[in-house]
Write a protein that holds these residues in place. Structure first.
Motif, PDB file in Angstrom:
ATOM      1  N   SER A  94      -4.664  -1.492   0.982  1.00 48.69           N
ATOM      2  CA  SER A  94      -5.482  -0.659   0.097  1.00 48.69           C
ATOM      3  C   SER A  94      -6.041  -1.497  -1.042  1.00 48.69           C
ATOM      4  CB  SER A  94      -4.648   0.484  -0.502  1.00 48.69           C
ATOM      5  OG  SER A  94      -4.157   1.354   0.490  1.00 48.69           O
TER       6      SER A  94
ATOM      7  N   ARG B 109      -8.225   3.039   1.625  1.00 53.63           N
ATOM      8  CA  ARG B 109      -6.895   2.895   2.221  1.00 53.63           C
ATOM      9  C   ARG B 109      -6.943   2.222   3.592  1.00 53.63           C
ATOM     10  NH1 ARG B 109      -4.345   8.952   1.336  1.00 53.63           N
ATOM     11  NH2 ARG B 109      -3.760   8.769  -0.877  1.00 53.63           N
TER      12      ARG B 109
ATOM     13  N   GLN C 206       0.808  -1.219   0.000  1.00 54.74           N
ATOM     14  CA  GLN C 206       0.000   0.000   0.000  1.00 54.74           C
ATOM     15  C   GLN C 206       0.842   1.269   0.000  1.00 54.74           C
ATOM     16  OE1 GLN C 206       0.262  -2.169   2.447  1.00 54.74           O
ATOM     17  NE2 GLN C 206       0.243  -1.225   4.484  1.00 54.74           N
TER      18      GLN C 206
ATOM     19  N   ASP D 285      -0.824   4.736  -0.910  1.00 51.92           N
ATOM     20  CA  ASP D 285      -0.870   5.358   0.415  1.00 51.92           C
ATOM     21  C   ASP D 285       0.512   5.921   0.762  1.00 51.92           C
ATOM     22  OD1 ASP D 285      -1.774   6.164   2.872  1.00 51.92           O
ATOM     23  OD2 ASP D 285      -1.999   4.143   3.715  1.00 51.92           O
TER      24      ASP D 285
ATOM     25  N   LYS E  28       3.728   7.673   2.290  1.00 51.77           N
ATOM     26  CA  LYS E  28       4.116   7.917   3.682  1.00 51.77           C
ATOM     27  C   LYS E  28       5.472   8.621   3.726  1.00 51.77           C
ATOM     28  CE  LYS E  28       0.422   6.162   5.355  1.00 51.77           C
ATOM     29  NZ  LYS E  28      -0.559   7.056   6.008  1.00 51.77           N
TER      30      LYS E  28
ATOM     31  N   GLY F  82       1.842   3.782   7.674  1.00 56.41           N
ATOM     32  CA  GLY F  82       1.021   2.858   6.898  1.00 56.41           C
ATOM     33  C   GLY F  82       0.886   1.487   7.524  1.00 56.41           C
TER      34      GLY F  82
ATOM     35  N   SER G 260      -7.856   6.073   6.333  1.00 53.57           N
ATOM     36  CA  SER G 260      -6.447   6.435   6.416  1.00 53.57           C
ATOM     37  C   SER G 260      -5.728   5.538   7.411  1.00 53.57           C
ATOM     38  CB  SER G 260      -6.289   7.908   6.821  1.00 53.57           C
ATOM     39  OG  SER G 260      -6.844   8.147   8.101  1.00 53.57           O
TER      40      SER G 260
END
Length: 515
Positions: free
Chosen positions: A441, A161, A91, A96, A98, A462, A457
């Motif tokens: 995700s 997500r 992800q 997502d 990070k 993550g 989120s």
């Protein structure tokens, strides 16, 4: 009657049906036997409705067939194309981003990783993504650079997500993702959908599987099994190369008259057997499969014939394209075969197939325990272009509004690196990521989905969901809802209790991603 009763000598036939018809198929013998059976067994009057079987163990009876059934309420989607990315896509390297991972590069994460892995010996410090992220489309959804084609259609998708699941082990998590529980031999989502809605085309399977010619996914055929549902609802594998189904046509074509007589005899024998043994859904399913095979002889080949597609369409999907230079060092056949299967999925949905599942082989495509950068690039090189083309093509043909497209795997990856001692050479790009059940995700597009949406989120790394968590049962309930099915009302009785795709949980429908 239990399963073991089927092997009792009373129920065994001395020949298979193929052997029987081979013996009597010459000339007048078959025609004469057909006529005699009509008179002696039926008298021309008795008929038994096909597909009659018990519902669970409750003693009630219903028709088990693939005829279209009305949804429980107005649906947003009529068909599903499931892009099963088994192997667990990362992800934080795809959907997502990070940036905090760069700030904390190399910091120990062993204590938290220990909750997801069986050994911490190969766990390294926090590992930032090797890929650049950018906001794409009018919606501004963040996407990794390794998905340039999806970026072109990102305004069509809704990204979740905040998925989480119950196990970081591939086989167990796939059972959960496909069947709703960490248990083998349960019906898969495709089987449940077909059980609830039937099919819009009686000349093609209702649930089609286009598996990878390089190998089956983890758990093999369990990914499209019908479990305790009647076998008629299980997925049917169609090949993406050569004949779609082996032995669909006889080596030698008999005269049409003889074929018709043989089928008439076969139908009457089947009805007699079913009348004498009415509680055998396995027999009903086998009979239905033979009947479907006869109807498929023309339509299946036409449905999967890519020679009817334009050169422009084939190029858009990536048919004939080999691997890119960036990913050639990793196992990567390029997009050609995946592209072919995406086109086939669209052609099947066009013809009324209810559920199509496209798989990748084993978990090798996304399971990047080492060589993260090359592995993710190879997986995207193989799938990104065909998937984006599928969304474009469905939209151009007016099919996206009625087709639900699902992209996702069984869990996600950890934010720290993973590298065994034998691979430790001081090079960052040799590191991979281990499994993570606490966050992953996936995305949906098409029928009833709020396009250009990001939902939920995770924390700064993550690792864990922190807002709007979506469990697998929530995801399943949402998919059923889009198809006009109430997860509470879609059940099958087993030993007197109702069984559902969502099990005994009380899931919620993720309304924020619905149009």
């Amino acid at each position: 009657m239990g399963k073991s009763d089927y092997n009792h000598p009373r129920y065994r036939m001395p020949y298979t049906r193929r052997d029987f018809f081979h013996l009597i198929s010459d000339g007048l013998y078959g025609a004469a036997l057909t006529s005699l059976l009509c008179q002696d067994l039926y008298g021309g009057t008795n008929k038994l409705q096909p597909g009659l079987a018990p519902e669970g163990a409750s003693g009630s009876r219903r028709m088990y067939d693939l005829k279209p059934r009305p949804p429980q309420f107005e649906p947003k989607a009529k068909a599903v194309i499931q892009l099963l990315m088994n192997g667990a896509p990362s992800q934080m390297d795809l959907f997502d981003p990070k940036p905090a991972l760069e700030k904390h590069r190399g910091d120990s994460f062993v204590d938290k990783a220990a909750t997801e892995v069986t050994s911490t010996a190969d766990q390294r410090g926090l590992l930032p993504s090797p890929f650049k992220f950018a906001q794409r489309g009018k919606s501004g959804i963040w996407l990794s650079e390794v998905m340039p084609h999806l970026a072109e259609v990102v305004d069509e998708i809704a990204v979740i997500r905040s998925m989480h699941t119950a196990s970081p082990v591939h086989p167990l998590a796939l059972y959960m993702f496909q069947s709703g529980q960490i248990q083998a031999s349960l019906p898969t989502m495709g089987a449940w959908v077909v059980y609830g809605l039937g099919s819009m085309n009686q000349n093609l399977p209702a649930f089609v599987v286009l598996d990878d010619p390089l190998g089956l996914p983890t758990n093999g055929v369990s990914n499209w099994q019908s479990g305790f549902l009647p076998p008629i609802y299980q997925g049917t594998r169609l090949r993406s190369t050569g004949d779609p189904i082996l032995d669909l046509r006889p080596e030698v074509e008999d005269p049409p008259e003889l074929v018709q007589l043989g089928r008439g005899l076969m139908n009457r024998l089947e009805s007699v057997y079913k009348r004498e043994h009415p509680w055998q859904p396995q027999v009903d399913a086998r009979i239905a499969s033979y009947e479907l095979a006869a109807r498929m002889q023309v339509e299946a080949s036409a449905a999967l014939d890519l020679s009817k597609e334009s050169k422009q369409t084939l190029e858009m999907y990536g048919v004939g394209q080999g691997p890119s230079l960036q990913a050639v060092t990793f196992r990567n056949p390029g997009p050609d075969n995946y592209a072919r299967r995406c086109i086939m999925a669209r052609r099947l949905v066009e013809r009324g197939v209810r559920y199509v599942q496209i798989c990748v082989d084993h978990q090798n495509v996304w399971d990047a325990h080492a060589y993260l950068e090359n592995g993710v690039r190879a997986a995207c090189d193989r799938t990104d272009r065909p998937v984006a083309a599928l969304l474009k093509d469905l939209k151009q043909r007016g099919l996206l509004d009625s087709t639900l497209v699902i992209w996702g795997g069984e869990f996600g990856r950890l934010p720290n690196g993973q590298m065994s001692e034998e691979n430790k050479r001081g090079s960052l790009n040799l590191e991979g990521r281990d499994h993570n059940s606490k966050a992953f995700s996936l995305w949906l597009a098409g029928g009833g989905v709020k396009a250009g949406t990001v939902y939920g989120s995770t924390d700064d790394f993550g690792f864990r969901v922190v807002e709007n968590p979506v469990g697998v049962a929530d995801f399943h309930a949402t998919v059923l809802h889009l198809l006009g099915l109430d997860y509470k009302q879609l059940f099958f009785e087993v030993d007197g209790r109702p069984e559902r795709l969502t099990g005994n949980l009380e899931p919620r429908i993720v309304t924020d991603i619905l149009a």
